[in-house]
Design an enzyme around this catalytic site. Structure first.
Site, short mmCIF file in Angstrom:
data_model
loop_
_atom_site.label_atom_id
_atom_site.label_comp_id
_atom_site.label_asym_id
_atom_site.label_seq_id
_atom_site.Cartn_x
_atom_site.Cartn_y
_atom_site.Cartn_z
CE1 TYR A 20 -3.58 -2.72 0.14
CE2 TYR A 20 -2.32 -3.54 1.95
CZ TYR A 20 -3.47 -3.78 0.88
OH TYR A 20 -3.97 -4.86 0.79
CG ASP A 134 -1.39 -8.09 6.93
OD1 ASP A 134 -1.16 -9.38 6.51
OD2 ASP A 134 -0.91 -7.35 6.19
N1 LIG Z 1 7.02 3.29 12.13
C1 LIG Z 1 8.01 2.48 11.38
N2 LIG Z 1 9.18 2.59 11.50
C2 LIG Z 1 10.16 1.70 11.12
N3 LIG Z 1 9.79 1.19 10.06
C3 LIG Z 1 8.62 0.86 9.59
C4 LIG Z 1 7.55 1.66 10.38
N4 LIG Z 1 6.28 1.20 9.59
C5 LIG Z 1 6.45 0.56 8.52
N5 LIG Z 1 7.91 0.13 8.58
C6 LIG Z 1 8.74 -0.58 7.60
O1 LIG Z 1 7.91 -0.53 6.53
C7 LIG Z 1 7.50 -1.80 6.11
C8 LIG Z 1 6.00 -1.77 5.42
O2 LIG Z 1 5.03 -1.04 6.31
P1 LIG Z 1 3.70 -1.31 6.13
O3 LIG Z 1 3.57 -2.86 6.68
O4 LIG Z 1 2.92 -0.32 6.96
O5 LIG Z 1 3.32 -1.32 4.82
P2 LIG Z 1 2.40 -2.04 3.83
O6 LIG Z 1 2.45 -1.30 2.60
O7 LIG Z 1 1.05 -2.30 4.36
O8 LIG Z 1 3.15 -3.61 3.56
P3 LIG Z 1 2.45 -4.66 3.44
O9 LIG Z 1 2.16 -4.96 1.96
O10 LIG Z 1 3.83 -5.77 3.74
O11 LIG Z 1 1.56 -5.26 4.44
C9 LIG Z 1 7.56 -2.65 7.55
O12 LIG Z 1 7.54 -4.09 7.19
C10 LIG Z 1 8.53 -1.82 8.12
O13 LIG Z 1 9.75 -2.66 7.77
#
Ligand SMILES: Nc1ncnc2c1ncn2[C@@H]1O[C@H](COP(=O)(O)OP(=O)(O)OP(=O)(O)O)[C@@H](O)[C@H]1O
Length: 460
Positions: A20, A134
């Site tokens: 996302y 998730d």
């Molecule tokens: N607050 C934070 N501090 C440090 N790293 C972060 C933080 N939030 C997210 N990340 C990093 O970014 C990655 C992806 O973030 P997030 O899971 O929120 O996004 P996503 O697009 O929903 O990902 P996914 O498709 O894997 O579920 C996390 O696995 C982590 O490594």
């Protein structure tokens, strides 16, 4: 929220890229504070602001707990980029990145410390009627003070104990997805998160993913291979689930959790067994798990502040390093092949003795060199991890875990409204409410603050 711009931050560095959006580490110019900026991906959105982001923002604004990531504010980037960013407190690692660090080993007190924090956060969500949907190791963020926080609420939602409500089963990353979702249930509750917690627990204990399926049928095969076949006896109502007849194993399979995790201490095994229970109505709740003997028997969970500090590590780095490694390995293989074919031209044809078969590779949970998959516990970490765990000394680390679970849609997007399987949101073993004691370490209490819980409830 939303009044400042991204120009308040400097030196953005890409640390994560999910389904996302991208995540950057950046520094707030005014305060010098390090934050994480999650850019909301708008490119594929024909219908405006993505619903996943709206959900994530809405739920995160309402949750307030030490084991839940804090959304500090929303900022926009004016100009051609025209992006919207969520500003989070920065966390040094995600659990996938940490587990993938070469040489990393967690002691028993460390595993207990992470698990207790995870369960406390999950319990807080469930007590406030939020399903995360998730939970996986890359969504568990850890800072260098040993704090673990649940992140990525993009798939989360509130739930009611409404037997008529149908929810989508297109949730949870495949490797962590509960069997009821894989079998097409549309009435489910907190037990789906508890299945994912069980998968994370096993990963912490074994150092690798326990159900690394490629697709849904294989995922179910792996689950049934370990947890046995589901039937009306061990899971009343399962035969009514839409996928049951298609995916039930041809021959009955025995449950093998205890045999497979033979090397895990009895309290860990007991808890894991109750998390990886097929019938969601019998699966342990977060609240009961916090009260499990595992957390109250020696060695006790260590103090988070005593956990070792590491250079930051996120799943993104792991993926990048893996890709580089793969390219290097491929190049080396090509070179070797070239060399062998040149060399073979100078040799007589090989003589087959019949003994040339490769040795059987170890099964997924055993390490033949020492027969002890507890390779992750060593003396060094007992010291680092706050003492205890002295049984697991200097044994090799297990092979690197597989990473990168698919999060594709479920084959049961067409929903059978009858497919409730006899359990409503929140199985009978799951009680809600805030009858828990004050934060503390006494048994029967949990570390969720009553104030935090009430504050949330007041808002709704
Ligand atoms: N607050 C934070 N501090 C440090 N790293 C972060 C933080 N939030 C997210 N990340 C990093 O970014 C990655 C992806 O973030 P997030 O899971 O929120 O996004 P996503 O697009 O929903 O990902 P996914 O498709 O894997 O579920 C996390 O696995 C982590 O490594």
């Amino acid at each position: 929220m939303g009044s400042r711009t991204v120009d308040c931050f400097e030196k953005p560095e890409l640390i994560g890229e999910g389904t996302y959006g991208q995540v950057y580490r950046a520094k707030e110019i005014e305060t010098g504070e390090i934050v994480a900026l999650k850019k909301i991906r708008m490119d594929s959105e024909k219908e405006g602001f993505p619903i996943t982001a709206i959900r994530e923002i809405k739920i995160l604004k309402e949750l307030n707990h030490d084991n839940i990531i804090k959304l500090k504010e929303m900022v926009i980037s004016p100009g051609p980029d025209n992006g919207i960013y969520m500003v989070f407190e920065y966390m040094d690692h995600d659990l996938t990145g940490l587990l993938d660090r070469p040489g990393i080993r967690f002691s028993v007190p460390q595993v207990k410390c992470y698990m207790r924090q995870l369960l406390t956060g999950v319990h807080y969500c469930h007590a406030n009627r939020v399903l995360h949907r998730d939970i996986k190791s890359s969504n568990l963020l850890i800072d260098n003070n040993g704090n673990l926080k649940l992140a990525d609420f993009g798939l989360s939602r509130r739930y009611l104990n409404d037997v008529n409500a149908n929810l989508t089963n297109r949730v949870v990353t495949l490797w962590y997805r509960a069997p009821e979702l894989l079998l097409g249930a549309t009435k489910y509750g907190p037990a789906i998160d508890m299945w994912s917690v069980g998968c994370v627990f096993a990963e912490l204990l074994m150092g690798k993913t326990i159900f690394p399926g490629k697709d849904e049928p294989q995922q179910l095969n792996l689950i049934f291979g370990l947890c046995g076949s589901p039937d009306e006896k061990n899971w009343p109502g399962v035969s009514k689930l839409p996928g049951y007849n298609t995916f039930k194993p041809e021959k009955p399979l025995e449950r093998r959790v205890r045999e497979t995790f033979w090397c895990v201490d009895k309290h860990a095994l007991e808890l894991l067994d109750r998390m990886l229970t097929l019938d969601p109505a019998k699966r342990i709740s977060a609240r009961d798990a916090l009260d499990a003997e595992y957390f109250w028997a020696d060695p006790l969970p260590c103090d988070p502040r005593s956990l070792p500090k590491y250079e930051s590590s996120h799943e993104f780095d792991t993926k990048r390093k893996r890709q580089q490694q793969r390219l290097q390995d491929d190049a080396a293989k090509r070179q070797r092949l070239q060399h062998t074919s040149q060399h073979n031209r100078l040799l007589p044809p090989p003589q087959h003795s019949g003994q040339g078969y490769p040795q059987m590779r170890p099964g997924p949970f055993r390490h033949p060199q020492d027969g002890n998959p507890y390779g992750r516990y060593n003396h060094q970490n007992q010291a680092q991890g706050g003492g205890g765990g002295g049984r697991y000394a200097n044994v090799p680390y297990p092979p690197p875990p597989l990473r990168g679970p698919p999060r594709g849609p479920s084959r049961f997007s067409g929903v059978d409204p009858r497919g409730g399987g006899g359990y409503g949101a929140g199985g009978p073993n799951y009680q809600h409410g805030d009858q828990y004691g004050a934060p503390g370490t006494r048994r029967g209490s949990n570390t969720m603050s009553r104030d935090q819980n009430q504050q949330y409830n007041r808002q709704h």
